[in-house]
Design a protein around this motif. Structure first.
Motif, short mmCIF file in Angstrom:
data_model
loop_
_atom_site.label_atom_id
_atom_site.label_comp_id
_atom_site.label_asym_id
_atom_site.label_seq_id
_atom_site.Cartn_x
_atom_site.Cartn_y
_atom_site.Cartn_z
N LEU A 62 0.80 -1.23 0.00
CA LEU A 62 0.00 0.00 0.00
C LEU A 62 0.83 1.28 0.00
O LEU A 62 0.35 2.33 -0.44
N TRP A 63 2.09 1.21 0.44
CA TRP A 63 2.89 2.45 0.48
C TRP A 63 3.25 2.93 -0.93
O TRP A 63 3.70 4.06 -1.10
N ARG A 64 3.05 2.09 -1.94
CA ARG A 64 3.34 2.55 -3.31
C ARG A 64 2.36 3.65 -3.74
O ARG A 64 2.62 4.36 -4.71
N TYR A 65 1.25 3.77 -3.03
CA TYR A 65 0.25 4.80 -3.38
C TYR A 65 0.43 6.06 -2.54
O TYR A 65 -0.52 6.77 -2.24
N ARG A 66 1.65 6.35 -2.13
CA ARG A 66 1.88 7.38 -1.10
C ARG A 66 1.37 8.76 -1.48
O ARG A 66 1.04 9.55 -0.60
N GLU A 67 1.31 9.07 -2.77
CA GLU A 67 0.77 10.40 -3.15
C GLU A 67 -0.70 10.53 -2.76
O GLU A 67 -1.22 11.64 -2.68
N LEU A 68 -1.36 9.41 -2.55
CA LEU A 68 -2.77 9.43 -2.15
C LEU A 68 -2.95 9.10 -0.67
O LEU A 68 -4.04 8.74 -0.24
N LEU A 69 -1.86 9.20 0.07
CA LEU A 69 -1.91 8.88 1.50
C LEU A 69 -1.50 10.10 2.32
O LEU A 69 -0.83 11.00 1.80
N PRO A 70 -1.91 10.14 3.58
CA PRO A 70 -1.76 11.38 4.35
C PRO A 70 -0.39 11.61 4.97
O PRO A 70 -0.09 12.73 5.39
N LEU A 71 0.44 10.58 5.06
CA LEU A 71 1.71 10.74 5.78
C LEU A 71 2.63 11.71 5.04
O LEU A 71 2.79 11.62 3.84
N ARG A 72 3.22 12.64 5.79
CA ARG A 72 4.11 13.62 5.14
C ARG A 72 5.56 13.15 5.10
O ARG A 72 6.28 13.42 4.16
N ARG A 73 6.01 12.47 6.16
CA ARG A 73 7.44 12.17 6.27
C ARG A 73 7.70 10.66 6.27
O ARG A 73 7.16 9.93 7.08
N VAL A 74 8.55 10.27 5.35
CA VAL A 74 8.88 8.85 5.16
C VAL A 74 9.35 8.19 6.46
O VAL A 74 9.03 7.05 6.74
N GLU A 75 10.09 8.94 7.27
CA GLU A 75 10.64 8.30 8.47
C GLU A 75 9.56 7.96 9.50
O GLU A 75 9.82 7.25 10.45
N ASN A 76 8.36 8.46 9.28
CA ASN A 76 7.28 8.11 10.21
C ASN A 76 6.50 6.87 9.80
O ASN A 76 5.57 6.46 10.49
N ILE A 77 6.86 6.28 8.68
CA ILE A 77 6.17 5.05 8.27
C ILE A 77 6.42 3.95 9.30
O ILE A 77 7.56 3.67 9.64
N VAL A 78 5.34 3.39 9.80
CA VAL A 78 5.43 2.24 10.70
C VAL A 78 4.95 1.03 9.90
O VAL A 78 3.78 0.96 9.52
N SER A 79 5.85 0.13 9.61
CA SER A 79 5.52 -0.96 8.68
C SER A 79 5.89 -2.31 9.26
O SER A 79 6.89 -2.46 9.95
N LEU A 80 5.05 -3.30 8.97
CA LEU A 80 5.37 -4.69 9.31
C LEU A 80 5.40 -5.53 8.02
O LEU A 80 5.22 -6.74 8.07
N GLY A 81 5.60 -4.86 6.88
CA GLY A 81 5.66 -5.61 5.62
C GLY A 81 4.29 -5.82 5.01
O GLY A 81 3.85 -6.96 4.82
N GLU A 82 3.60 -4.73 4.70
CA GLU A 82 2.25 -4.83 4.12
C GLU A 82 2.36 -5.28 2.67
O GLU A 82 2.92 -4.58 1.83
N VAL A 83 1.83 -6.45 2.39
CA VAL A 83 1.90 -7.00 1.03
C VAL A 83 0.68 -6.56 0.21
O VAL A 83 -0.32 -6.13 0.77
N ALA A 84 0.80 -6.67 -1.11
CA ALA A 84 -0.39 -6.55 -1.96
C ALA A 84 -1.11 -7.89 -1.86
O ALA A 84 -0.50 -8.94 -2.09
N THR A 85 -2.36 -7.88 -1.50
CA THR A 85 -3.04 -9.16 -1.30
C THR A 85 -3.56 -9.70 -2.63
O THR A 85 -3.98 -8.93 -3.50
N PRO A 86 -3.52 -11.02 -2.79
CA PRO A 86 -3.89 -11.58 -4.10
C PRO A 86 -5.39 -11.60 -4.34
O PRO A 86 -6.18 -11.60 -3.39
N LEU A 87 -5.74 -11.61 -5.62
CA LEU A 87 -7.12 -11.90 -6.04
C LEU A 87 -7.15 -13.37 -6.42
O LEU A 87 -6.53 -13.76 -7.40
N VAL A 88 -7.84 -14.15 -5.63
CA VAL A 88 -7.87 -15.59 -5.86
C VAL A 88 -9.20 -15.96 -6.52
O VAL A 88 -10.26 -15.67 -5.97
#
Ligand SMILES: *Cc1c(COP(=O)(O)O)cnc(C)c1O
Length: 408
Positions: A62-88
């Motif tokens: 989801l961080w690939r869409y950052r222009e459409l997300l509210p966070l201003r500063r990259v160093e504030n990203i709190v991530s646990l490895g959010e994957v793109a979920t599959p369409l099964v």
């Protein structure tokens, strides 16, 4: 995360009911009139800054869409490895039902095993950016688990209140992932009252569904990701298991933003809210043509994630259903159980009960002609089926006795 620092395009926050504007970059809960706040962007500037090809070249998630997300500063990203979920795909069941294409967006692959990770990684990242030190939330389980995990990751204190009959595994993961957990003899709205009333005395930030503006921004990435996975198209129908409705509201917002950026056209999926017949306030309000839902009495369902008697964003859910030409539908727990077993047995995909409810709802809607046989549908499986209690199975085999292998 290794991406270059960029400005974001947030212009302000907006009361979802009155349109009142509030400044970004400071902590907010509800609007002055008591309604959810939505984040607004300069979408024209965002569209000038980034294109679909550039997005496609970035790491998935989801961080690939950052222009459409509210966070201003990259160093504030709190991530646990959010994957793109599959369409099964469910090809076998599609053939059996005579429907066109059934796709399951399997959100159970996300950190903490549910799509609550999308909302909470955004809310906790924003809390870090805004200097919030303590967050509290009422939960039916999955949201609390995600809050606990991301808060621990961020070094933020988390206090979680859940109904005392919340699945044991959810309570265990919340506590193990570092939150202070309280079991309350009531439902999620009773827990929510404690969080709201304790704000001043306990000094925590109320992270309840739609009572802060950023969880919905995280959840909207389901809609962006879905459109991207379908080649910047939307499906014909989306079945969404609806509790507080954050995901449905978020996806609806995402489609409008994508259209404004010129990334998708004007077509919208029909949005379908799936609830359990033991807790179906949105279904009732939809049927009665109302814009707000009445609190549901004696809420009960095995699908704990959608046991939400009161949704503060009810009007946003109902507006999206109506504008999209969709509907709301309630499913009996027995049908949810049967659906869960059917999809697992015939397609090898273990859904959570809430996800199984969407399949049960699709089956019925197809039979009743509420969705078409050529419709491409997306069902949301919001959590891994492995988090839920499962029936005892298997036959005992005594290894000390002769075994008739051919009969096994
Ligand atoms: C929270 C949850 C839901 C409901 O999601 P909302 O966007 O809040 O309506 C559905 N299923 C599961 C498994 C959940 O955890």
């Amino acid at each position: 995360m290794h991406f270059p620092e960029r400005p974001t395009f947030v212009t302000h926050l907006e009361c979802a009911m009155t349109g009142e504007r509030l400044p970004a970059d400071q902590p907010h809960n509800l609007s002055p009139k008591g309604y959810p706040l939505l984040v607004r962007y300069d979408l024209a500037a965002a569209a000038r800054a980034v294109g679909r090809d550039e997005i496609a070249a970035r790491p998935p998630g989801l961080w690939r869409y950052r222009e459409l997300l509210p966070l201003r500063r990259v160093e504030n990203i709190v991530s646990l490895g959010e994957v793109a979920t599959p369409l099964v795909e469910l090809p076998r069941l599609a053939r059996k039902l005579g429907g066109a294409e059934i796709l399951v967006k399997d959100e159970g692959r996300l950190p903490t095993g549910s799509f609550k990770a999308r909302g909470l990684c955004m809310a906790v990242s924003m809390a870090k950016e805004l200097g919030i030190a303590k967050m509290a939330m009422p939960t039916n389980g999955n949201a609390g688990a995600a809050l606990a995990a991301y808060c621990s990751r961020a070094g933020i204190e988390a206090v979680v209140f859940c109904p005392d009959d919340t699945p044991a595994i959810n309570m265990a993961e919340i506590a193990l992932q570092g939150a202070r957990l309280y079991r309350v003899n009531g439902l999620i709205n009773d827990c929510g009252r404690i969080v709201g009333e304790g704000k001043a005395a306990a000094g925590w930030f109320d992270t309840s569904t739609l009572k802060e503006p950023y969880r919905v921004e995280g959840k909207k990435t389901m809609g962006i990701e879905l459109a991207e996975q379908l080649g910047w198209e939307v499906p014909d129908v989306i079945f969404y298991p609806t509790g507080g409705g954050t995901g449905l509201i978020g996806m609806w917002k995402a489609f409008a933003e994508l259209e404004a950026m010129g990334w998708i056209g004007g077509k919208r999926p029909r949005m379908v809210a799936v609830q359990a017949s033991g807790c179906a306030p949105i279904v009732k309000a939809f049927a009665e043509g109302k814009r707000h839902a009445e609190p549901w009495q004696n809420a009960h369902t095995l699908a704990a994630g959608i046991r939400v008697p009161v949704a503060i964003g009810d009007f946003l859910i109902l507006d999206a259903l109506r504008e999209s030409g969709g509907f709301a539908i309630a499913v009996e727990d027995a049908d949810t159980k049967a659906a869960l077993a059917e999809v697992a047995r015939e397609e090898g995909l273990l859904l959570c009960p809430e996800g199984a409810a969407t399949y049960a709802a699709y089956r019925r809607a197809l039979a009743e002609g509420r969705v078409g046989r050529t419709d491409r549908v997306v069902l949301f499986n919001c959590a891994t089926g492995l988090k839920y209690p499962m029936p005892a199975v298997g036959q005992a085999l005594d290894r000390f006795k002769p075994i008739d292998h051919a009969s096994l």
